[in-house]
Design a protein around this motif. Structure first.
Motif, PDB file in Angstrom:
ATOM      1  N   ARG A  81       0.838  -1.215   0.000  1.00 50.97           N
ATOM      2  CA  ARG A  81       0.000   0.000   0.000  1.00 50.97           C
ATOM      3  C   ARG A  81       0.862   1.250   0.000  1.00 50.97           C
ATOM      4  O   ARG A  81       0.444   2.310  -0.467  1.00 50.97           O
ATOM      5  CB  ARG A  81      -0.915  -0.017   1.236  1.00 50.97           C
ATOM      6  N   MET A  82       2.079   1.141   0.539  1.00 54.00           N
ATOM      7  CA  MET A  82       2.969   2.298   0.607  1.00 54.00           C
ATOM      8  C   MET A  82       3.425   2.752  -0.776  1.00 54.00           C
ATOM      9  O   MET A  82       3.811   3.912  -0.952  1.00 54.00           O
ATOM     10  CB  MET A  82       4.186   1.933   1.470  1.00 54.00           C
ATOM     11  N   ARG A  83       3.369   1.866  -1.755  1.00 52.89           N
ATOM     12  CA  ARG A  83       3.829   2.206  -3.107  1.00 52.89           C
ATOM     13  C   ARG A  83       3.055   3.414  -3.648  1.00 52.89           C
ATOM     14  O   ARG A  83       3.648   4.362  -4.173  1.00 52.89           O
ATOM     15  CB  ARG A  83       3.647   0.986  -4.026  1.00 52.89           C
ATOM     16  N   ALA A  84       1.732   3.393  -3.500  1.00 50.86           N
ATOM     17  CA  ALA A  84       0.893   4.494  -4.007  1.00 50.86           C
ATOM     18  C   ALA A  84       1.220   5.790  -3.269  1.00 50.86           C
ATOM     19  O   ALA A  84       1.278   6.869  -3.877  1.00 50.86           O
ATOM     20  CB  ALA A  84      -0.583   4.149  -3.848  1.00 50.86           C
ATOM     21  N   THR A  85       1.439   5.692  -1.970  1.00 56.78           N
ATOM     22  CA  THR A  85       1.794   6.881  -1.177  1.00 56.78           C
ATOM     23  C   THR A  85       3.099   7.482  -1.680  1.00 56.78           C
ATOM     24  O   THR A  85       3.218   8.703  -1.867  1.00 56.78           O
ATOM     25  CB  THR A  85       1.931   6.500   0.315  1.00 56.78           C
ATOM     26  N   LEU A  86       4.098   6.616  -1.923  1.00 54.20           N
ATOM     27  CA  LEU A  86       5.416   7.100  -2.373  1.00 54.20           C
ATOM     28  C   LEU A  86       5.317   7.725  -3.764  1.00 54.20           C
ATOM     29  O   LEU A  86       5.968   8.742  -4.040  1.00 54.20           O
ATOM     30  CB  LEU A  86       6.419   5.944  -2.373  1.00 54.20           C
ATOM     31  N   LEU A  87       4.497   7.135  -4.632  1.00 54.69           N
ATOM     32  CA  LEU A  87       4.331   7.696  -5.984  1.00 54.69           C
ATOM     33  C   LEU A  87       3.652   9.061  -5.922  1.00 54.69           C
ATOM     34  O   LEU A  87       3.994   9.970  -6.668  1.00 54.69           O
ATOM     35  CB  LEU A  87       3.524   6.731  -6.861  1.00 54.69           C
ATOM     36  N   GLU A  88       2.698   9.202  -4.997  1.00 48.70           N
ATOM     37  CA  GLU A  88       1.984  10.476  -4.875  1.00 48.70           C
ATOM     38  C   GLU A  88       2.867  11.553  -4.232  1.00 48.70           C
ATOM     39  O   GLU A  88       2.943  12.678  -4.726  1.00 48.70           O
ATOM     40  CB  GLU A  88       0.713  10.273  -4.034  1.00 48.70           C
ATOM     41  N   ALA A  89       3.552  11.194  -3.161  1.00 49.92           N
ATOM     42  CA  ALA A  89       4.308  12.201  -2.394  1.00 49.92           C
ATOM     43  C   ALA A  89       5.594  12.610  -3.096  1.00 49.92           C
ATOM     44  O   ALA A  89       6.083  13.733  -2.915  1.00 49.92           O
ATOM     45  CB  ALA A  89       4.617  11.653  -1.005  1.00 49.92           C
ATOM     46  N   GLN A  90       6.179  11.677  -3.864  1.00 49.82           N
ATOM     47  CA  GLN A  90       7.470  11.945  -4.533  1.00 49.82           C
ATOM     48  C   GLN A  90       8.567  12.325  -3.537  1.00 49.82           C
ATOM     49  O   GLN A  90       9.522  13.049  -3.880  1.00 49.82           O
ATOM     50  CB  GLN A  90       7.323  13.032  -5.612  1.00 49.82           C
ATOM     51  N   SER A  91       8.418  11.891  -2.297  1.00 52.60           N
ATOM     52  CA  SER A  91       9.461  12.101  -1.286  1.00 52.60           C
ATOM     53  C   SER A  91       9.265  11.066  -0.187  1.00 52.60           C
ATOM     54  O   SER A  91       8.161  10.530  -0.021  1.00 52.60           O
ATOM     55  CB  SER A  91       9.388  13.512  -0.706  1.00 52.60           C
ATOM     56  N   PHE A  92      10.341  10.790   0.534  1.00 48.70           N
ATOM     57  CA  PHE A  92      10.247   9.888   1.683  1.00 48.70           C
ATOM     58  C   PHE A  92      11.399  10.160   2.636  1.00 48.70           C
ATOM     59  O   PHE A  92      12.396  10.803   2.269  1.00 48.70           O
ATOM     60  CB  PHE A  92      10.222   8.415   1.247  1.00 48.70           C
ATOM     61  N   THR A  93      11.224   9.678   3.861  1.00 51.17           N
ATOM     62  CA  THR A  93      12.238   9.838   4.895  1.00 51.17           C
ATOM     63  C   THR A  93      12.546   8.464   5.469  1.00 51.17           C
ATOM     64  O   THR A  93      11.634   7.667   5.712  1.00 51.17           O
ATOM     65  CB  THR A  93      11.735  10.801   5.987  1.00 51.17           C
ATOM     66  N   VAL A  94      13.825   8.177   5.632  1.00 51.49           N
ATOM     67  CA  VAL A  94      14.272   6.874   6.130  1.00 51.49           C
ATOM     68  C   VAL A  94      14.781   7.046   7.552  1.00 51.49           C
ATOM     69  O   VAL A  94      15.616   7.921   7.800  1.00 51.49           O
ATOM     70  CB  VAL A  94      15.424   6.319   5.257  1.00 51.49           C
ATOM     71  N   SER A  95      14.291   6.214   8.483  1.00 52.90           N
ATOM     72  CA  SER A  95      14.897   6.113   9.820  1.00 52.90           C
ATOM     73  C   SER A  95      15.606   4.773   9.881  1.00 52.90           C
ATOM     74  O   SER A  95      14.951   3.713   9.777  1.00 52.90           O
ATOM     75  CB  SER A  95      13.840   6.170  10.923  1.00 52.90           C
ATOM     76  N   VAL A  96      16.918   4.781  10.017  1.00 52.64           N
ATOM     77  CA  VAL A  96      17.682   3.539  10.198  1.00 52.64           C
ATOM     78  C   VAL A  96      17.525   3.138  11.663  1.00 52.64           C
ATOM     79  O   VAL A  96      17.886   3.903  12.562  1.00 52.64           O
ATOM     80  CB  VAL A  96      19.165   3.744   9.831  1.00 52.64           C
ATOM     81  N   LEU A  97      16.945   1.943  11.881  1.00 56.31           N
ATOM     82  CA  LEU A  97      16.498   1.595  13.233  1.00 56.31           C
ATOM     83  C   LEU A  97      17.632   1.135  14.140  1.00 56.31           C
ATOM     84  O   LEU A  97      18.553   0.432  13.708  1.00 56.31           O
ATOM     85  CB  LEU A  97      15.428   0.497  13.171  1.00 56.31           C
ATOM     86  N   SER A  98      17.494   1.512  15.403  1.00 59.98           N
ATOM     87  CA  SER A  98      18.364   0.990  16.454  1.00 59.98           C
ATOM     88  C   SER A  98      17.682  -0.222  17.067  1.00 59.98           C
ATOM     89  O   SER A  98      16.483  -0.460  16.871  1.00 59.98           O
ATOM     90  CB  SER A  98      18.580   2.065  17.524  1.00 59.98           C
ATOM     91  N   ALA A  99      18.469  -0.988  17.851  1.00 57.43           N
ATOM     92  CA  ALA A  99      17.931  -2.190  18.503  1.00 57.43           C
ATOM     93  C   ALA A  99      16.710  -1.857  19.356  1.00 57.43           C
ATOM     94  O   ALA A  99      15.779  -2.655  19.455  1.00 57.43           O
ATOM     95  CB  ALA A  99      19.023  -2.834  19.350  1.00 57.43           C
ATOM     96  N   SER A 100      16.688  -0.664  19.944  1.00 56.84           N
ATOM     97  CA  SER A 100      15.572  -0.285  20.821  1.00 56.84           C
ATOM     98  C   SER A 100      14.278  -0.070  20.030  1.00 56.84           C
ATOM     99  O   SER A 100      13.211   0.053  20.627  1.00 56.84           O
ATOM    100  CB  SER A 100      15.924   0.977  21.615  1.00 56.84           C
ATOM    101  N   LEU A 101      14.377  -0.032  18.692  1.00 54.65           N
ATOM    102  CA  LEU A 101      13.179   0.184  17.856  1.00 54.65           C
ATOM    103  C   LEU A 101      12.692  -1.104  17.198  1.00 54.65           C
ATOM    104  O   LEU A 101      12.002  -1.066  16.174  1.00 54.65           O
ATOM    105  CB  LEU A 101      13.469   1.259  16.804  1.00 54.65           C
ATOM    106  N   ILE A 102      13.004  -2.241  17.813  1.00 57.95           N
ATOM    107  CA  ILE A 102      12.573  -3.532  17.250  1.00 57.95           C
ATOM    108  C   ILE A 102      11.043  -3.584  17.123  1.00 57.95           C
ATOM    109  O   ILE A 102      10.508  -4.147  16.158  1.00 57.95           O
ATOM    110  CB  ILE A 102      13.132  -4.719  18.080  1.00 57.95           C
ATOM    111  N   ASP A 103      10.323  -2.953  18.061  1.00 52.67           N
ATOM    112  CA  ASP A 103       8.850  -2.951  17.984  1.00 52.67           C
ATOM    113  C   ASP A 103       8.349  -2.133  16.788  1.00 52.67           C
ATOM    114  O   ASP A 103       7.296  -2.434  16.224  1.00 52.67           O
ATOM    115  CB  ASP A 103       8.225  -2.402  19.272  1.00 52.67           C
TER     116      ASP A 103
END
Ligand SMILES: Cc1cc2nc3c(=O)[nH]c(=O)nc-3n(C[C@H](O)[C@H](O)[C@H](O)COP(=O)(O)O)c2cc1C
Length: 177
Positions: free
Chosen positions: A59-81
């Motif tokens: 479902r994220m594909r349509a969002t990415l095509l519409e927004a033409q931008s995205f932000t990446v958070s590279v996760l730490s171990a504390s963000l396993i959830d």
């Protein structure tokens, strides 16, 4: 050597041995959205570009095509959830999906950044093209920085690994002599 075409299942098992980090990619189509992604690849330094590969059924594909931008958070171990939440097909849609996590809007794009991440990247999509059952998004990195994370979250053989670093000198069997 067998030169025939292999199968998707064989490729999946083979690539499972390629250890990766784990990210949550966020964007916005009127509501903030996120998806767990490990296909992040650094493409170019000059200009700074990265690539993510998103399943055509996502479902994220349509969002990415519409927004033409995205932000990446590279996760730490504390963000396993967060990794499991944003990989779940039954997670809440929209901003409730971020409930329980500390997030802040990115400085340029405003998409959520996990404050406990290792690093973050704000990206403007330059190209999106179909390749097999995925869409590849190549994007210009417009800004990047560090979060409060200390230890990166790893993914290998289908398992999330909150890898703990081992100090040199304490690992392995005792040495004699
Ligand atoms: C560690 C991990 C990495 C993943 N990486 C990707 C990826 O790179 N691309 C992708 O399309 N899905 C990836 N997924 C699967 C999606 O997170 C999952 O299918 C999600 O439910 C899709 O959500 P959506 O349909 O709302 O976009 C990954 C899942 C996990 C657990």
């Amino acid at each position: 050597m067998d030169t025939g075409w292999t199968t998707g299942q064989a490729l999946r098992k083979t690539m499972a041995c390629f250890v990766t980090g784990v990210t949550v990619v966020t964007s916005d189509d009127g509501e903030p959205r996120g998806i767990t992604v490990n296909s992040l690849t650094s493409v170019s330094l000059d200009p700074p570009q990265v690539l993510i590969s998103i399943g055509t059924k996502s479902r994220m594909r349509a969002t990415l095509l519409e927004a033409q931008s995205f932000t990446v958070s590279v996760l730490s171990a504390s963000l396993i959830d967060a990794a499991t939440r944003f990989a779940s097909p039954v997670r809440p849609r929209g901003k409730e999906a971020f409930d329980g996590f500390s997030v802040a809007p990115g400085p340029h794009l405003g998409h959520p950044i996990f404050t406990e991440c290792m690093t973050w990247l704000e990206c403007r999509t330059e190209q999106a093209w179909e390749s097999g059952d995925h869409t590849l998004f190549t994007a210009r990195v417009i800004d990047c920085g560090f979060g409060r994370g200390v230890t990166p979250l790893l993914f290998c053989n289908g398992v999330l690994m909150p890898h703990e670093p081992v100090a040199v000198g304490t690992a392995g069997p005792p040495r004699s002599g």
